[in-house]
Design an enzyme around this catalytic site. Structure first.
Site, PDB file in Angstrom:
ATOM      1  N   GLY A 143       0.472  -1.204  -0.087  1.00 16.98           N
ATOM      2  CA  GLY A 143       0.037  -0.174   0.244  1.00 16.98           C
ATOM      3  C   GLY A 143       0.674   1.081  -0.076  1.00 16.98           C
TER       4      GLY A 143
ATOM      5  N   CYS B  58     -28.152  -8.101 -16.564  1.00 23.67           N
ATOM      6  CA  CYS B  58     -27.250  -8.153 -17.865  1.00 23.67           C
ATOM      7  C   CYS B  58     -28.218  -8.144 -18.711  1.00 23.67           C
ATOM      8  CB  CYS B  58     -26.111  -8.986 -17.883  1.00 23.67           C
ATOM      9  SG  CYS B  58     -25.183  -9.000 -19.362  1.00 23.67           S
TER      10      CYS B  58
ATOM     11  N   CYS C 255     -26.517 -11.483 -20.840  1.00 27.03           N
ATOM     12  CA  CYS C 255     -26.323 -12.691 -20.088  1.00 27.03           C
ATOM     13  C   CYS C 255     -27.874 -13.288 -19.107  1.00 27.03           C
ATOM     14  CB  CYS C 255     -24.494 -12.990 -19.750  1.00 27.03           C
ATOM     15  SG  CYS C 255     -24.631 -11.911 -17.978  1.00 27.03           S
TER      16      CYS C 255
ATOM     17  N   CYS D  61     -23.609  -6.303 -18.852  1.00 27.22           N
ATOM     18  CA  CYS D  61     -22.102  -6.565 -17.912  1.00 27.22           C
ATOM     19  C   CYS D  61     -20.788  -5.984 -18.540  1.00 27.22           C
ATOM     20  CB  CYS D  61     -21.295  -7.824 -18.705  1.00 27.22           C
ATOM     21  SG  CYS D  61     -22.560  -9.287 -17.386  1.00 27.22           S
TER      22      CYS D  61
ATOM     23  N   CYS E  98     -19.212 -12.091 -19.682  1.00 25.29           N
ATOM     24  CA  CYS E  98     -20.330 -11.642 -19.962  1.00 25.29           C
ATOM     25  C   CYS E  98     -20.827 -12.805 -21.194  1.00 25.29           C
ATOM     26  CB  CYS E  98     -21.153 -10.686 -20.554  1.00 25.29           C
ATOM     27  SG  CYS E  98     -22.815 -10.302 -21.315  1.00 25.29           S
TER      28      CYS E  98
END
Lengths: 296, 189, 371
Positions: free
Chosen positions: A37, A246, A249, A271, A277
């Site tokens: 980090g 979606c 899909c 998506c 997808c």
């Protein structure tokens, strides 16, 4: 010294960068991994693509990439957005590396603004393109000052900002680039991914590398490292997605793009992760009709 | 005659780096470096490969490995060699490491300046007595190290409260490496 | 359907590049510009690209201008991206600008001085009237300008004349290898060498605006042009394998030294201070603006109060590079629909919360009325 692999187009080195530059980036990457980090300054080079187009991610990818890697590049979750196509072409040109759109096939995934829906594995590395690595920059633009705040782990300013949000709006108004604490020590920008993707970073089996070219910073999250989105006990962090399925899909769990279909308020959701997808659509097409319904 | 360096400086450095990156990312997991280097004694191939991969004119190196090794490093990596451990970015140690207080541990603002100790040991393998935890480790990694200098783990553990300042260790034996970044907690037995 | 339109990125890019190339060439009925023509006749554009591209190569700068259709920031970027792939052999010795072969040299502080005032090829006293004769095709080249003997006497820096009198401090040579921003990123506070390198690569327009602001009271500047000189200087370096200094070539530069009053501090008596500007090629405006900004940035060292944008080291140095700036500004046109979608959701949710709260406020009152 010999240079057997003076590969590539027009006399450029393998993966474009010269070996000195790669070594400098590699050293920065190792320290970034060792201090999860923490933003490690590095001597970012001018790349043949503009700053803002992913030069940090490209330099990180160029420094780690080898001939056996399989590279996936996504922008906004999609493999076929123009900038993703352009970066993939760059690496196929300067490193001859194999590209893929399949998340599961890739050894390195370079991304702008998304984490794939398909969970990443220990065999993968994800490289994020980062525009502003400093999570505190809207609160304190001075680098000399934020460097001091990181040294002291003095993140009160960010907590105050989030708390003021909650007091004013009832919610945290940050929807993307939602700050995280890494390993309980460093406040980190997850790059402008939607807050929806933040939980995927927590204890991810894959190595996560972040490159900011213009700001000349590299940072990292090692595998299985704690990544917590900042929150409060009475206001726990909650990732959000559009409330819908979606249209292609049927996924009710993936992150969705809203597509405006006409000028009379018509819209649909699809998506954002194109590979996820497509795989679902292919699976649905191959499966018997009854299973298809379950899948949706 | 000087023993050769990397056969292919570009691709050998790349695969060497990936092994080091993997080692640093998953502390205690043993990585194999590509064979083929024949450095002067007492340097072993892994120790030599790590340094050729990472050191260059911008990184002062402290080495206790004798003149032949120093000359080989200077020639192939182009790195300046320094007598003071405090001035080194990389410490190449084949015997007893210098006192850890003498090593550059970076500052709170620039902890990345903390040095990397490339420590050559007799043998390395996964499993064994050392129990490692911390970032990069799902639950616990076990590591077996032969020939670790006496008192080294205790001295290393004493640096932990200084985090994010600290020193990162790459253990090398034969063609194998494993890393102990400053975040790794090591328990014996 | 709309969604399908984002597919086929590869073909779209190919087509865009073909169209760009056609646009760049323009009307094929007209002869193409040669790089040599650009280098010879667009010399100041070439020099600006060279300065901001941080690469002293007029031919490459001209090529970059041709490729970029005259977009000088794009051209500077092309040159930078090429430059970054070149191996670094080392660093040169400081340029001896005092020994410059001078084409132009003017001082605003002395009427006459050793080496003289040399006006050189300048627009300074032209009347800015469009010259329609230039629009005529096939006009003969202008007659050669009158020539004079090159002056024999040396032209010492005006600042050196002041230094000899003790009115201005000489710059002490910086110890060790100079900073190089192309190898290590800026850190704050920055050394003067790092600042000057940053400014020398910086955007002329940005420095011009900042320099201008110091003249208008934002930064307490009282500048005089001690001297501007432009011409050719030798570049010398010591290759490690030789161990002694050799001349490796000659480059064209423009140098400006501004003289500023300094009231003195507890430690220093009143004296003049210097703002320094140097640009590759002919870049007088750039060198002057740089000298103003350099002086403003010395506020820290001189113990002056920092109140103005031009005195703010981090603000100036982090925003001076036009290749960085153009990238980050222009990247906003890349797709951001994932982020925007997340903002849409948050704004919709916040609106819903606000609406619900308003209704909740109204509801009890209605109940009161009902009772």
């Amino acid at each position: 010294m010999s240079h057997d692999s003076g590969f590539g187009s027009g006399g450029y080195n393998f993966a474009y960068l010269d070996e000195n530059t790669k070594r400098m980036i590699r050293r920065a990457l190792l320290k970034a991994v060792a201090i999860p980090g923490h933003q490690v300054p590095f001597g970012a080079r001018e790349m043949p693509l503009p700053y803002g187009w992913g030069t940090g991610g490209i330099q990180v990818t160029a420094a780690i990439l080898g001939p056996r890697d399989v590279l996936k590049v996504i922008d906004q979750g999609a493999d076929d957005t123009t900038n993703a196509v352009s970066i993939r072409r760059f690496f196929s040109r300067v490193a001859g590396v194999r590209g893929t759109t399949r998340t599961a096939e890739a050894t390195i995934i370079q991304t702008r603004h998304r984490i794939p829906e398909t969970p990443l594995t220990e065999a993968q590395t994800i490289v994020y393109q980062v525009p502003m690595p400093e999570p505190l920059f809207r609160l304190e633009p001075r680098l000399a000052e934020t460097r001091r705040m990181h040294a002291l782990a003095d993140y009160g300013l960010m907590h105050v900002k989030l708390y003021e949000d909650i007091a004013r709006h009832g919610h945290v108004s940050t929807a993307y680039n939602y700050p995280v604490m890494v390993g309980g020590r460093y406040l980190m920008s997850p790059s402008p991914i939607p807050a929806f993707d933040n939980p995927k970073m927590h204890r991810m089996p894959a190595l996560q590398l972040f490159g900011a070219g213009r700001e000349k910073k590299i940072y990292a999250v090692p595998p299985y490292t704690e990544v917590r989105s900042l929150d409060f006990e009475d206001h726990p962090f909650r990732p959000h997605r559009a409330d819908g399925c979606c249209a292609l899909c049927g996924s009710a769990t993936s992150y969705l793009d809203e597509v405006v279909t006409d000028d009379r308020g018509g819209r649909m959701f699809v998506c954002s992760d194109t590979d996820y997808c497509e795989e679902r659509q292919e699976a649905a097409a191959a499966a018997p009709a009854s299973e298809t319904e379950d899948a949706a | 005659m000087m023993q050769p360096g990397f056969h292919d400086p570009v691709l050998d450095a790349q695969s060497g780096f990936r092994a080091v990156l993997e080692a640093m990312s998953r502390p205690g997991r043993v990585q194999a470096l590509p064979p083929g280097l024949t450095p002067p004694a007492p340097l072993q191939p892994a120790t030599a490969a790590v340094l050729l991969t990472l050191a260059d004119a911008e990184t002062p190196v402290f080495s206790d490995a004798g003149t032949a090794a120093a000359e080989w490093l200077r020639f192939h990596a182009g790195c300046p060699l320094v007598a003071s451990p405090a001035a080194a970015t990389f410490l190449c140690v084949t015997g007893t490491p210098p006192a850890l207080e003498e090593i550059d541990l970076g500052t709170d603002e620039a902890p990345q300046d903390g040095a990397t100790l490339v420590l050559q040991v007799a043998a390395l393998r996964e499993g064994g007595a050392l129990r490692l935890s911390g970032p990069g480790i799902e639950r616990e990694h076990r590591l077996h190290v032969e020939g670790l200098p006496e008192g080294f783990l205790a001295a290393r553990a004493a640096l932990a409260p200084l985090y994010p300042r600290g020193m990162d260790v790459i253990l090398c034996a034969g063609t194998r490496i494993a890393a102990l970044p400053r975040t790794t907690h090591v328990m014996e037995g | 359907m709309a969604y399908v339109a984002v597919k086929g990125g590869e073909r779209a890019i190919g087509n865009a590049h073909a169209w760009l190339e056609e646009t760049r060439r323009g009307d094929p009925g007209l002869p193409a510009l040669s790089v040599a023509q650009i280098e010879a006749q667009m010399g100041l554009a070439v020099d600006r690209v060279m300065a901001e591209g941080a690469c002293h190569d007029r031919g490459l700068a001209a090529l970059a201008i041709k490729q970029a259709q005259g977009d000088l920031i794009e051209a500077a970027f092309l040159l930078r991206a090429f430059r970054t792939t070149l191996p670094r052999f080392g660093h040169a010795a400081p340029l001896e600008t005092g020994a410059m072969r001078i084409r132009r040299r003017v001082s605003a502080t002395y009427k006459d001085l050793p080496g003289g005032q040399v006006l050189g090829p300048t627009y300074d006293y032209t009347h800015r009237l469009l010259d329609f004769a230039l629009a005529a095709e096939g006009a003969p080249p202008p007659p050669p300008a009158p020539q004079a003997e090159a002056p024999q006497e040396p032209a010492p820096h005006v600042t050196e004349l002041l230094a000899r009198e003790g009115l201005m401090a000489r710059e002490a040579p910086a110890p060790g290898e100079p900073a190089d921003l192309t190898r290590a990123p800026l850190a704050f506070p920055a050394s003067r060498a790092a600042r000057l390198q940053n400014l020398a690569r910086g955007d002329e327009g940005f420095l011009l605006g900042l320099g201008y602001s110091t003249q208008r009271g934002y930064g307490n500047a009282h500048p005089f042009v001690g001297e501007i000189r432009q011409g050719s200087v030798a570049v010398r370096m010591t290759p490690p394998e030789l161990g002694f200094e050799i001349e490796i070539g000659e480059i064209d530069v423009t140098e400006c030294q501004m003289v500023n009053q300094f009231h003195g501090s507890k430690a220093e008596p009143p004296q003049f201070t210097r703002g320094y500007g140097l640009a590759l090629g002919r870049g007088e405006r750039k060198a002057m603006a740089m000298a103003l900004v350099d002086r403003a940035l010395m506020a820290g060292e001189l113990g002056e109060e920092r109140t103005a944008p031009a005195q703010d080291e981090e603000f100036v140095l982090m925003h001076s590079d036009n290749v960085e700036a153009t990238g980050f500004v222009e990247h906003l046109k890349l797709p951001h629909y994932v982020d925007f979608q997340s903002e849409l959701e948050v704004v919709r949710r916040m609106r819903a919360t606000a609406t619900a709260e308003r209704e909740a406020m109204r509801a009890p009152r209605e109940e009161e009325v009902a009772e």
